[in-house]
Design an enzyme around this catalytic site. Sequence first.
Site, short mmCIF file in Angstrom:
data_model
loop_
_atom_site.label_atom_id
_atom_site.label_comp_id
_atom_site.label_asym_id
_atom_site.label_seq_id
_atom_site.Cartn_x
_atom_site.Cartn_y
_atom_site.Cartn_z
N HIS A 159 -6.08 1.74 41.57
CA HIS A 159 -6.64 2.24 42.77
C HIS A 159 -8.20 2.74 42.84
O HIS A 159 -8.89 3.21 43.88
CB HIS A 159 -5.96 3.59 43.24
CG HIS A 159 -4.50 3.30 43.53
ND1 HIS A 159 -4.18 2.06 44.62
CD2 HIS A 159 -3.32 3.48 43.17
CE1 HIS A 159 -2.74 2.05 44.69
NE2 HIS A 159 -2.54 2.75 43.62
N ASP A 196 2.97 -3.72 40.79
CA ASP A 196 3.04 -2.38 40.81
C ASP A 196 3.59 -2.30 42.22
O ASP A 196 3.40 -2.95 43.15
CB ASP A 196 1.72 -1.52 40.77
CG ASP A 196 1.85 -0.05 40.89
OD1 ASP A 196 1.43 0.44 39.53
OD2 ASP A 196 1.91 0.56 41.93
N HIS A 198 2.74 0.00 44.54
CA HIS A 198 1.51 0.29 45.39
C HIS A 198 0.62 -1.00 45.45
O HIS A 198 0.36 -1.51 44.45
CB HIS A 198 0.95 1.71 44.85
CG HIS A 198 1.67 3.07 44.73
ND1 HIS A 198 2.46 3.24 43.57
CD2 HIS A 198 2.20 3.83 45.71
CE1 HIS A 198 3.09 4.29 44.00
NE2 HIS A 198 2.95 4.71 45.10
N ASP A 290 6.47 1.13 38.55
CA ASP A 290 7.30 1.89 39.76
C ASP A 290 7.90 1.02 40.55
O ASP A 290 8.67 1.37 41.68
CB ASP A 290 6.21 3.07 40.26
CG ASP A 290 5.07 1.94 40.79
OD1 ASP A 290 4.88 0.99 40.49
OD2 ASP A 290 4.13 2.88 41.23
C1 TV7 Z 1 -0.91 3.24 39.80
N1 TV7 Z 1 2.33 9.73 45.74
C2 TV7 Z 1 -0.52 5.06 41.54
C3 TV7 Z 1 0.17 5.71 42.61
C4 TV7 Z 1 -0.76 6.85 43.47
C5 TV7 Z 1 0.24 7.60 44.52
C6 TV7 Z 1 1.16 10.06 45.75
C7 TV7 Z 1 1.85 11.87 44.92
C8 TV7 Z 1 2.00 13.04 44.34
C9 TV7 Z 1 0.89 13.70 43.66
C10 TV7 Z 1 0.89 14.71 43.00
C11 TV7 Z 1 2.14 15.49 42.98
C12 TV7 Z 1 3.14 13.64 43.99
C13 TV7 Z 1 5.74 13.91 44.23
C14 TV7 Z 1 3.03 10.95 45.21
C15 TV7 Z 1 -1.51 11.20 50.67
C16 TV7 Z 1 -0.92 12.14 49.70
C17 TV7 Z 1 0.55 12.51 50.07
C18 TV7 Z 1 1.10 14.77 47.17
C19 TV7 Z 1 0.86 16.33 47.05
N2 TV7 Z 1 3.42 15.05 43.17
C20 TV7 Z 1 -0.08 3.83 41.01
C21 TV7 Z 1 -0.86 8.36 45.25
C22 TV7 Z 1 0.16 9.13 46.47
C23 TV7 Z 1 -0.21 15.35 42.39
N3 TV7 Z 1 -0.91 9.77 47.22
O1 TV7 Z 1 -0.20 2.79 42.07
C24 TV7 Z 1 -0.09 16.91 41.90
O2 TV7 Z 1 4.38 13.10 44.64
O3 TV7 Z 1 0.39 9.70 48.91
C25 TV7 Z 1 -0.49 10.12 48.52
C26 TV7 Z 1 -1.47 11.00 49.21
C27 TV7 Z 1 -1.67 13.37 49.45
C28 TV7 Z 1 -0.95 13.78 48.15
N4 TV7 Z 1 0.33 14.47 48.53
C29 TV7 Z 1 1.07 13.19 48.75
O4 TV7 Z 1 1.17 3.57 40.65
C30 TV7 Z 1 -1.11 4.20 38.79
N5 TV7 Z 1 0.71 11.25 45.09
C31 TV7 Z 1 2.47 16.79 42.30
C32 TV7 Z 1 1.23 17.40 41.62
ZN ZN Z 2 2.26 2.49 41.69
#
Ligand code: TV7
Ligand code: ZN
Length: 402
Positions: A159, A196, A198, A290
Amino acid sequence: PCHDDGGGTKQKNVCYYYDPRISYVDYGETHEMVPHRVSMTLALIKAYGLLDDMDRLRVAPATEEDLELAHDPEFIRFLRDLTPADYNADAKTQREAAEKYKLGEVWNELTHCVTNDNPVIENLWDYCQRYAGGSLAAARALASGRYKIAINWSGGMHHACKGKAGGFCYVNDIVVAIKALLDGGQFNRVLYLDIDAHHGDGVETAFMEDSRVLTVSFHQFGGEFFPRTGDAVDVGELPAGDDGVCPTLINVPLQAGTRDGRYHQLFGPIVDRVMAVFEPDAIVMQCGADSLAGDRLASLGLSVRGHAKCVSIVKGYGLPLLLLGGGGYTINHVASCWCYETAVAIGKEIPDDIPQHGYQNYYKSQGYKLHYHKEDSSSRKNRDMRSKDKITIDKVMNHLDR
Ligand code: TV7
Ligand code: ZN
């Protein structure tokens, strides 16, 4: 003919990169990304006795110059100098600059809340240098012609973009590795495959205007699933002379709940057509785990065998192959999968029973079996393509036939 290294043992085709310092990286107590999974993977590989069948090589940390193959120098310098101490000292300017690069606490316009996907952590720069250094060394090992398959399960951070972090990824080791493959002079065309859960948006964006690289991403799509991009209509092509066109990117969106049967109705035929149309010289594969059943963040349902079948299909084309990690949030599943895929790369069958070793306890929930079962919902039902999958494969094949 078998090549002999003089010591009476056969030369190895596979090299493996692992840096123990990566496994101590801590994204934070509640964060889902757990770098320790790469040391669990290695421990399992050792326990199965697979280390004798490949060369384990040292990782030279990527330099600023290496990382500038994929990133703006200003972003790289900011990453290099960023420390939790400074960041938390609440220097307002530091925090604002960090936010610009999607580092630390970031206001999310879509969800209207503060998110910390890419936290400012201890040893952040060292972590980036090491996971990218592994992928770069692996790419160079392939370019040298010495190895057929190179593995870096700590890489695959798909990403990260030119000027910003994203989705747990700070620097894009994949873009660095692909550029190194192309710069090495041995390879004119590189195929990038991403399984992946994502969408591989960072790699896609980096090469969308580069006819030497075709990026193909299979991923969960729909609703609010991150990063919301990568629909089947999102394709790319460039003119290729004689009125022809050359595809530069392909997306294969999948519905939540897609398991082995439907996944492989799409994967095999699409990869086969891609190979015929694009004729790459090398393949880089992001093996994010994942997409496995029971993952904590995603909702695809591949079995370890289903996931590894992708690797074995790709290996079957016999091209230099770079295997990278990526996502994977149920860490015992991740280690099972990447260990099994390491065995597939080597070409060895390994037993289902997880051998006695230091991390044994992590595998209790899967009955100490590599091939764990996640609520055995009839896989037959999942074998028939849904109309959405048929539309997807038609769109992808049409794009490739132009
Ligand atoms: C490659 N999903 C990476 C995949 C990246 C996914 C996201 C989280 C997450 C972040 C946390 C956390 C989480 C339970 C899960 C729009 C948002 C919505 C979360 C607070 N727990 C790969 C990125 C994805 C961080 N982000 O492809 C700190 O899940 O969906 C989003 C963005 C903002 C963030 N919030 C969700 O697999 C390596 N984040 C707990 C603590
Ligand atoms: Zn992923």
